[in-house]
Design an enzyme around this catalytic site. Structure first.
Site, PDB file in Angstrom:
ATOM      1  N   SER A 192       9.248   8.202   0.341  1.00 49.70           N
ATOM      2  CA  SER A 192      10.595   8.705   0.615  1.00 49.70           C
ATOM      3  C   SER A 192      11.678   7.638   0.563  1.00 49.70           C
ATOM      4  O   SER A 192      12.439   7.452   1.515  1.00 49.70           O
ATOM      5  CB  SER A 192      10.610   9.398   1.979  1.00 49.70           C
ATOM      6  OG  SER A 192       9.543  10.297   2.074  1.00 49.70           O
ATOM      7  N   ASP A 252       9.754  15.370  -1.984  1.00 49.40           N
ATOM      8  CA  ASP A 252       9.447  16.455  -1.035  1.00 49.40           C
ATOM      9  C   ASP A 252       9.778  17.858  -1.542  1.00 49.40           C
ATOM     10  O   ASP A 252       9.095  18.824  -1.205  1.00 49.40           O
ATOM     11  CB  ASP A 252      10.076  16.199   0.346  1.00 49.40           C
ATOM     12  CG  ASP A 252      11.588  16.129   0.316  1.00 49.40           C
ATOM     13  OD1 ASP A 252      12.168  16.082  -0.786  1.00 49.40           O
ATOM     14  OD2 ASP A 252      12.195  16.108   1.400  1.00 49.40           O
ATOM     15  N   ARG A 311      16.001   0.771  -4.320  1.00 47.93           N
ATOM     16  CA  ARG A 311      16.433  -0.007  -3.153  1.00 47.93           C
ATOM     17  C   ARG A 311      15.672   0.508  -1.948  1.00 47.93           C
ATOM     18  O   ARG A 311      15.165   1.629  -1.952  1.00 47.93           O
ATOM     19  CB  ARG A 311      17.945   0.138  -2.915  1.00 47.93           C
ATOM     20  CG  ARG A 311      18.364   1.574  -2.682  1.00 47.93           C
ATOM     21  CD  ARG A 311      19.865   1.767  -2.519  1.00 47.93           C
ATOM     22  NE  ARG A 311      20.150   3.180  -2.385  1.00 47.93           N
ATOM     23  CZ  ARG A 311      20.262   4.025  -3.402  1.00 47.93           C
ATOM     24  NH1 ARG A 311      20.140   3.584  -4.634  1.00 47.93           N
ATOM     25  NH2 ARG A 311      20.478   5.316  -3.208  1.00 47.93           N
TER      26      ARG A 311
END
Ligand code: ADP
Ligand code: MG
Length: 497
Positions: free
Chosen positions: A148, A201, A163
């Site tokens: 995530s 997700d 990042r």
């Protein structure tokens, strides 16, 4: 009565009419198509390299891991092939020191170690057999990796870290392929595991719903209405016109199965209409955006998702509380009747009413649900969560009207995104039944959220009465079951370059 009239005026500002919904849908479809044609558009329409969805008959044992912000979850999922599955899992917090480690090796070695421990506990036989060298590569576990953090995905099991967020900071990992980093450490430990898929997700939700939905129907959309909002859907590959340009930039054909003629697209619809051509824009929306960390971005999400609805309400309530006319203002009753006891309404100086993000969206669910006499529950919740003592029933009625207006607008906007996808994919024409999987606390707990979506569906030209043929179902556990299912389709579609 003056307060009620003023609250009504504000409620009207949140009204999102049938005409607005239809304008929204048209623009949504336009932006979907634009996003499929070129890169750098408002809605990113990212190809996920997942090219099929399950129908519930799939079988096998798969691994899934999930590196969120705080914990690392390892699970194995056994698909029984009849829409059902069983799941075993372990969860460990990621040590703070590893979040800021010098090298990615330290973090990914830790992750691989957790997978090793999990296999030793839950798949001892397979683990021992592999130790003795008698597990063929074909018998390796396929693993889906839910990661995530922002990645630039370039293949079903390949994506470069853009990042870090959420307190992680390992400079050396930036730009690297996170699946490759995990596979390397798994190989060093000699585990019978293949990192088969990188998972978002929304795609996990789509897959999980498609597997568990009743009958052998495949699901069209996986949508999240939680902290944020986003959706993934099944698109015809030929409509993904930018595919070629993406592959050229990566230096050749990406590794995916094009034979299905399909591609699951991660729409990133939170950024729908950042230009505000069709989105509603009340003074409260404008202020919320201006004082957010990313003004002008995620404009659809800022009107729809759990992170923002509480803050929209707070700004509306505050404005009504600070109304220049004391006879109209909210929470200013000098002598309200509460069970015949006269009392003065007070708002504590340090009330969350005065603090940015002070109201959680769960507050809206409580108020929307409240059917008690004189809105006693709302009154108590105002006391408990906002330190507002002795709010009058008239105050509570005004609060409830505004809550309802904000929640209903969010649901009707959600219908724009879902309806836009349903119409642009032409699925109502092609299929008997269109299935949508949803996940997230907002859609799960906000009373009536689905019914408001359906009401708006019926107002959309091209859907209307056919709304009956759209089925919406909760898809729990996208990051476990969904990731396992993506590992499965990745395995089945694996083709050498
Ligand atoms: P995540 O998006 O991180 O996966 P959730 O789906 O649980 O997590 O969504 C969290 C968001 O849902 C938060 O913004 C929170 O304010 C909101 N939320 C939590 N409980 C409720 C509720 N009962 N009703 C409406 N919104 C809720
Ligand atoms: Mg979630």
């Amino acid at each position: 009565m003056a307060l009620e009239a003023e609250a009504k005026r504000m409620v009207a500002e949140f009204e999102y009419t049938a005409e607005d919904v239809n304008k929204g849908v048209k623009e949504f479809i336009r932006e979907m198509e634009e996003g499929l044609e070129k890169q750098g558009t408002m809605m990113s329409q990212i190809p996920t390299y997942v090219t099929s969805v399950p129908n519930g008959t799939e079988k096998g044992v798969y691994l899934a891991v999930d590196l969120g912000g705080t914990n690392f979850r390892v699970c194995s999922i056994t698909l029984h092939g009849n829409q059902s599955f069983s799941l075993q899992q372990s969860k460990v917090p990621v040590p703070r020191t590893l979040m800021e480690a010098k090298t990615s090796h330290e973090l990914f070695h830790f992750l691989a170690k957790q997978i090793e421990a999990f296999l030793k506990t839950h798949h001892k036989d397979h683990f021992e057999k592999h130790r003795k060298g008698s597990v063929e590569e074909g018998e390796f576990f396929d693993l889906g990796f839910t990661f995530s953090f922002p990645v630039n995905q370039v293949g079903i099991n390949k994506g470069h870290l853009m990042r870090w967020t959420k307190g992680f900071d390992i400079q050396e990992a930036i730009g690297q392929d996170v699946c490759g980093l995990l596979q390397k450490e798994i190989d060093v430990l000699g585990l019978p595991v293949r990192v088969a898929a990188l998972v978002n997700d929304t795609v996990g939700t789509l897959m999980a719903r498609s597997y568990t939905s009743p009958g052998k129907h495949k699901t069209l959309i996986g949508a999240i209405f939680g902290t944020g909002t986003n959706g993934a859907y099944v698109e015809k590959l030929e409509k993904v016109k930018k595919m070629k340009a993406i592959e050229e930039a990566e230096g050749g054909k990406a590794n995916y199965d094009s034979s299905t003629g399909l591609m699951v697209i991660n729409s990133e619809w939170g950024s729908f209409d950042n230009a505000l051509k069709v989105l509603p824009n009340t003074p409260y929306d404008i202020d919320l955006d201006r004082e957010s960390v990313n003004p002008g971005i995620q404009m659809f999400e800022k009107r729809v998702s759990g992170m923002f609805l509480g803050e929209i309400l707070r700004r509306a309530l505050l404005s009504l509380h600070q109304h220049p006319d004391e006879g109209i203002a909210l929470f200013k009753d000098a002598s309200s009747h509460d069970n015949d006891i006269r009392s003065t309404t007070t708002v504590a100086e340090d009330s969350a009413l005065f603090k940015q993000w002070g109201i959680d969206t769960s507050f809206l669910s409580i108020v929307e649900e409240d059917q008690s006499d004189h809105l006693r529950i709302t009154k108590q919740t105002l006391e408990k969560e906002l330190k507002i003592e002795a709010a009058s029933t008239e105050d509570c009625v005004a609060v409830k009207m505004l809550v309802h207006a904000i929640g209903k607008r969010a649901a009707r906007l959600s219908a724009v995104a879902l309806g836009g996808v349903v119409l642009s994919t032409n699925k109502l024409q092609e299929e008997e039944m269109v299935d949508i999987g949803v996940d997230g606390s907002l859609v799960e707990y906000y009373p009536g959220f689905e019914e408001y979506i359906r009401e708006a569906f019926r107002e959309i030209e091209g859907i209307g009465e056919e709304e009956k043929r759209i089925r919406i179902g909760l898809a729990k556990d996208g990051s476990g079951l969904g990731a396992a299912l993506i590992a499965l389709v990745a395995h089945n579609s694996d083709q050498p370059l």
